[in-house]
Design a protein around this motif. Sequence first.
Motif, PDB file in Angstrom:
ATOM      1  N   ARG A  19      54.561  45.769  31.359  1.00 49.29           N
ATOM      2  CA  ARG A  19      53.672  46.248  32.571  1.00 49.29           C
ATOM      3  C   ARG A  19      52.131  46.743  31.943  1.00 49.29           C
ATOM      4  NH1 ARG A  19      55.956  51.392  35.681  1.00 49.29           N
ATOM      5  NH2 ARG A  19      57.307  49.732  36.461  1.00 49.29           N
ATOM      6  N   ARG A  20      52.263  47.272  30.589  1.00 50.55           N
ATOM      7  CA  ARG A  20      50.775  47.630  30.156  1.00 50.55           C
ATOM      8  C   ARG A  20      50.127  46.243  30.016  1.00 50.55           C
ATOM      9  NH1 ARG A  20      49.673  50.509  24.408  1.00 50.55           N
ATOM     10  NH2 ARG A  20      47.336  51.033  24.866  1.00 50.55           N
ATOM     11  N   VAL A  21      50.499  45.379  29.204  1.00 48.22           N
ATOM     12  CA  VAL A  21      50.058  44.291  29.309  1.00 48.22           C
ATOM     13  C   VAL A  21      49.416  43.536  30.558  1.00 48.22           C
ATOM     14  CG1 VAL A  21      49.813  41.692  28.310  1.00 48.22           C
ATOM     15  CG2 VAL A  21      50.937  43.410  26.921  1.00 48.22           C
ATOM     16  N   ILE A  22      50.192  43.696  31.253  1.00 48.58           N
ATOM     17  CA  ILE A  22      49.912  42.720  32.679  1.00 48.58           C
ATOM     18  C   ILE A  22      48.774  43.792  33.446  1.00 48.58           C
ATOM     19  CG2 ILE A  22      50.917  42.596  34.940  1.00 48.58           C
ATOM     20  CD1 ILE A  22      51.824  40.472  33.097  1.00 48.58           C
ATOM     21  N   THR A  23      48.996  45.025  33.402  1.00 51.98           N
ATOM     22  CA  THR A  23      47.986  45.817  34.015  1.00 51.98           C
ATOM     23  C   THR A  23      46.557  45.862  33.603  1.00 51.98           C
ATOM     24  OG1 THR A  23      49.632  47.435  34.636  1.00 51.98           O
ATOM     25  CG2 THR A  23      47.358  48.358  34.492  1.00 51.98           C
ATOM     26  N   THR A  24      46.621  45.597  31.971  1.00 49.24           N
ATOM     27  CA  THR A  24      45.420  45.607  31.455  1.00 49.24           C
ATOM     28  C   THR A  24      44.770  44.153  31.533  1.00 49.24           C
ATOM     29  OG1 THR A  24      45.934  47.129  29.478  1.00 49.24           O
ATOM     30  CG2 THR A  24      44.266  45.599  29.003  1.00 49.24           C
ATOM     31  N   VAL A  25      45.516  43.044  31.405  1.00 46.03           N
ATOM     32  CA  VAL A  25      44.912  41.903  31.707  1.00 46.03           C
ATOM     33  C   VAL A  25      44.404  41.670  33.233  1.00 46.03           C
ATOM     34  CG1 VAL A  25      45.500  39.324  31.758  1.00 46.03           C
ATOM     35  CG2 VAL A  25      46.102  40.948  29.879  1.00 46.03           C
ATOM     36  N   TYR A  26      45.294  42.030  34.107  1.00 46.62           N
ATOM     37  CA  TYR A  26      44.996  41.909  35.623  1.00 46.62           C
ATOM     38  C   TYR A  26      43.710  42.847  36.017  1.00 46.62           C
ATOM     39  CZ  TYR A  26      45.176  42.434  40.517  1.00 46.62           C
ATOM     40  OH  TYR A  26      45.014  42.287  41.961  1.00 46.62           O
ATOM     41  N   LYS A  27      43.401  43.882  35.188  1.00 41.32           N
ATOM     42  CA  LYS A  27      42.209  44.702  35.494  1.00 41.32           C
ATOM     43  C   LYS A  27      40.891  43.954  34.852  1.00 41.32           C
ATOM     44  CE  LYS A  27      39.918  49.057  34.292  1.00 41.32           C
ATOM     45  NZ  LYS A  27      40.352  50.479  33.794  1.00 41.32           N
ATOM     46  N   ASP A  28      41.157  43.454  33.598  1.00 32.83           N
ATOM     47  CA  ASP A  28      40.122  42.565  32.944  1.00 32.83           C
ATOM     48  C   ASP A  28      39.702  41.472  33.681  1.00 32.83           C
ATOM     49  OD1 ASP A  28      39.882  44.756  31.388  1.00 32.83           O
ATOM     50  OD2 ASP A  28      41.020  43.659  29.695  1.00 32.83           O
ATOM     51  N   PHE A  29      40.929  40.647  34.327  1.00 33.29           N
ATOM     52  CA  PHE A  29      40.628  39.572  34.938  1.00 33.29           C
ATOM     53  C   PHE A  29      39.510  39.534  36.362  1.00 33.29           C
ATOM     54  CE2 PHE A  29      41.670  36.359  38.056  1.00 33.29           C
ATOM     55  CZ  PHE A  29      41.656  35.001  37.351  1.00 33.29           C
ATOM     56  N   GLN A  30      40.053  40.814  36.876  1.00 36.64           N
ATOM     57  CA  GLN A  30      39.319  41.234  38.128  1.00 36.64           C
ATOM     58  C   GLN A  30      37.844  41.584  37.736  1.00 36.64           C
ATOM     59  OE1 GLN A  30      41.783  44.205  40.069  1.00 36.64           O
ATOM     60  NE2 GLN A  30      41.888  42.940  41.683  1.00 36.64           N
ATOM     61  N   SER A  31      37.527  42.250  36.625  1.00 37.32           N
ATOM     62  CA  SER A  31      36.352  42.737  36.347  1.00 37.32           C
ATOM     63  C   SER A  31      35.590  41.198  36.028  1.00 37.32           C
ATOM     64  CB  SER A  31      36.335  43.703  35.186  1.00 37.32           C
ATOM     65  OG  SER A  31      35.337  43.787  34.688  1.00 37.32           O
ATOM     66  N   GLN A  32      36.306  40.421  35.300  1.00 35.66           N
ATOM     67  CA  GLN A  32      35.477  39.038  34.793  1.00 35.66           C
ATOM     68  C   GLN A  32      35.098  38.128  36.076  1.00 35.66           C
ATOM     69  OE1 GLN A  32      34.411  38.807  31.773  1.00 35.66           O
ATOM     70  NE2 GLN A  32      34.459  36.621  31.186  1.00 35.66           N
ATOM     71  N   PHE A  33      35.953  37.972  36.999  1.00 37.53           N
ATOM     72  CA  PHE A  33      35.796  36.996  37.994  1.00 37.53           C
ATOM     73  C   PHE A  33      35.844  37.417  39.353  1.00 37.53           C
ATOM     74  CE2 PHE A  33      38.314  35.039  34.518  1.00 37.53           C
ATOM     75  CZ  PHE A  33      37.329  34.293  34.011  1.00 37.53           C
ATOM     76  N   LEU A  34      36.250  38.656  39.598  1.00 35.48           N
ATOM     77  CA  LEU A  34      36.226  38.948  41.275  1.00 35.48           C
ATOM     78  C   LEU A  34      35.192  40.000  41.667  1.00 35.48           C
ATOM     79  CD1 LEU A  34      39.920  39.063  41.564  1.00 35.48           C
ATOM     80  CD2 LEU A  34      38.475  37.241  42.099  1.00 35.48           C
ATOM     81  N   HIS A  35      34.269  40.390  40.669  1.00 36.06           N
ATOM     82  CA  HIS A  35      33.306  41.431  41.072  1.00 36.06           C
ATOM     83  C   HIS A  35      32.124  41.102  41.776  1.00 36.06           C
ATOM     84  CE1 HIS A  35      30.654  39.929  37.693  1.00 36.06           C
ATOM     85  NE2 HIS A  35      31.657  39.712  36.938  1.00 36.06           N
TER      86      HIS A  35
END
Length: 230
Positions: free
Chosen positions: A214-230
């Motif tokens: 869960r920790r890996v998934i949560t971190t990567v998902y957050k960074d993915f959103q920040s990188q591409f969905l802002h």
Amino acid sequence: MRIFIVEEQLVQITKEVIDAHQYPFDIHLVTEPAAILRDIGELPNIYFLTADSADVAWQIRELDVHGYLIFFTDCAGALDDIVGQYIAPTAYIVKQEEISRSWDDIAFALQSVFSREILRQNTNCFVFDNENRVAYEDILYFETIPRTRKVMLHTRNGTYIIADFLKNIKAKLASHAEFSGVNSYLINLNNVTRIDRKNGVIAFKGDAQIHAGRRVITTVYKDFQSQFLH
């Protein structure tokens, strides 16, 4: 990398320089500067041009932005015209009456090309074990190999074993916003195609995927959103 040469008299001396330094360059003799445009092929290349071929040099520069333009002239005064073209030549060489006396100038120019090309490649690549290079765009993810001091690098073209700690690789790539990781993974977000938070799966281009906590998934998902969905 190829060296396009228009003047046949430069072929032998250039070959001698290449052989002496074992440069990974191949000579390609053309009949006229315009022929380069028809056979430019894989980039970048090296171009030995005459001082009166500035127009072709402009077209080469548009096609090969990282190419190395080396101008040869019989008259030092002709160099002013080349400088004024702003086409970023790598070197200018005034040919000697005996072409063999241009050996040092050609050697210096090719050494400059070789050094700059290594630097350019390293800028676009992850380098490990001092000699192995993988383009950043080909990296999928890094993962720690349990109970070892090694890391497995997964790429689009295969895997590599790196004798290093993942924390050191993370530090090395800290300035690259496309990499996200926590715990035993470091993931290239540019190659992520799907993040399934419910089932703990990260999918990559080329059908590769990992199952993570869960920790890996949560971190990567957050960074993915920040990188591409802002």
